[in-house]
Design an enzyme around this catalytic site. Structure first.
Site, short mmCIF file in Angstrom:
data_model
loop_
_atom_site.label_atom_id
_atom_site.label_comp_id
_atom_site.label_asym_id
_atom_site.label_seq_id
_atom_site.Cartn_x
_atom_site.Cartn_y
_atom_site.Cartn_z
N ASP A 84 0.79 -1.09 0.10
CA ASP A 84 0.18 0.02 -0.01
C ASP A 84 0.76 1.33 0.12
OD1 ASP A 84 0.79 -0.61 2.60
OD2 ASP A 84 -0.72 0.88 3.43
N GLU A 100 -0.16 -1.48 5.68
CA GLU A 100 1.09 -1.21 6.34
C GLU A 100 0.71 0.27 6.96
OE1 GLU A 100 5.37 0.20 7.47
OE2 GLU A 100 3.82 0.82 5.98
#
Length: 371
Positions: A78, A139
């Site tokens: 991400d 994350e």
């Protein structure tokens, strides 16, 4: 052996696949195809369902050609916002975005380095032990993918996380714990022009509390910050409620406990002084970690750096990463510098030489782990 043109092409391709936090599915599908072409068995775990992402973590496994202990490489898929429609530009050996978005080197540079090293392993029939790869979701904003990783699917006891902005050669062996501190200050409404003395301003209480607080850099190990304040509706109303989001971090659990307690006590005491109330919730977001500087995993990376003509150096960080979560789950993990320059900003950029160096480092770690 690293193919510079190929890794640049791959990285440029990766950053143009939108993967903002909780929307990593398109990128995960692309990486799944690449990993399968490299001979990996690929599994998507259930983390996405638990954290609200549209896909889970990628867990990929490649059988070894020799019988040694497996190793794990970890990166996150991400990206922070703004990251929709990234247009990478190369100038003088450096990759930038066009200035309207981030670049996404955090952490697609790490992924590019891992994939390129794996391609070299396959192309050159290099002997290797079992290799595991985790590309995590969500994350950014809480390490939530790693927290919900299906650890029973992981065999490795050693992990190399590629997710630090330091120069290649940086070996992070110590990272902080973090407390998230959510505060609600409850005062009393009143008409601000007619009878302000009948009210208790939650804004005033919060301001007094924050002014008494030790914040930002506390010492070499510890930081604290008030990140967000919300409250109030109109200037003619004494504000009855304010919410505050804060954090504290430290490499020392003892210092972290002390700093968090200081912040909590300051809000409680100040609220009591003004006749208000403070509702406070503290959550330990992740634990600290420390790896001995002479540990086998550290020495392996040092040797891999030397084999790659990279100068190794040990470091500590004030930021959290999946490294914290892996260590907390019994996997000895270190975070490696890959040259993520100015991450989370529109000025983010990657030097091509750092991409190549990072891939070389992954390649050498694989070779050394197979001896």
């Amino acid at each position: 052996m690293i193919n510079k043109d190929r890794i640049v092409e791959e990285f440029m391709k990766y950053v143009q696949i939108d993967s903002p936090t909780k929307n990593e599915k398109e990128f995960a599908e692309f990486l799944t195809k690449e990993l399968k072409e490299l001979g990996f068995d690929v599994y998507i775990d259930s983390a996405g369902d638990k954290v609200g992402s549209n896909t889970g973590n990628i867990i990929a496994k490649l059988e070894g050609t020799i019988d040694v202990e497996p190793i794990l490489f970890s990166c996150h898929m991400d990206t922070v916002s703004p990251s929709i429609g990234i247009k990478p530009i190369i100038k003088d050996g450096v990759i930038y975005s066009d200035g309207t978005t981030i670049l996404g080197g955090d952490d697609k540079a790490g992924i590019a380095a891992v994939i390129e090293a794996l391609k070299v392993i396959k192309e050159n029939n290099i002997n290797h032990g079992p290799i595991e790869v985790v590309f995590s979701v969500y994350e950014e904003g809480g390490l939530n993918g790693a927290k919900n990783l299906e650890y029973d699917k992981i065999n490795s006891k050693r992990a190399f996380v590629l997710d630090s902005g330091g120069d290649p050669g940086q070996i992070i062996i110590q990272g902080p714990a973090q407390d998230k501190i959510d505060i609600k200050v409850i005062g009393k409404p009143a008409h601000a022009g007619v009878a302000p003395e009948e009210g208790i301003s939650a804004i005033n209480v919060a301001a007094h509390a924050i002014s008494k607080m030790n914040l930002l850099r506390i010492d070499k190990d510890t930081t604290a910050n008030i990140g967000k304040i919300e409250g109030g509706s109109a200037t003619n109303i004494v504000t009855p409620e304010v919410t505050i989001k804060a954090e504290s971090r430290s490499l020392s659990d003892e210092k972290l406990d002390k700093q968090t307690s200081h912040m909590v006590e300051t809000f409680n005491d100040t609220a009591k002084e003004f006749g208000a109330k403070a509702e406070i919730n503290v959550e330990r977001m992740y634990s600290s970690f420390i790896i001995d500087e002479n540990d086998e995993i550290v020495n392996m990376v040092k040797k891999a750096c030397e084999n790659s003509n990279i100068k190794p150096f040990l470091d500590a960080t004030g930021g959290g990463s999946d490294t914290n979560i892996l260590n907390a789950n019994g996997i000895k993990a270190i975070n490696l510098g890959i040259g993520e320059r100015k991450p989370h900003t529109l000025e983010e950029h990657m030097h091509i030489k750092d991409l190549v160096s990072s891939a070389n480092l992954v390649l050498e770690i694989i070779k050394l782990s197979s001896i």
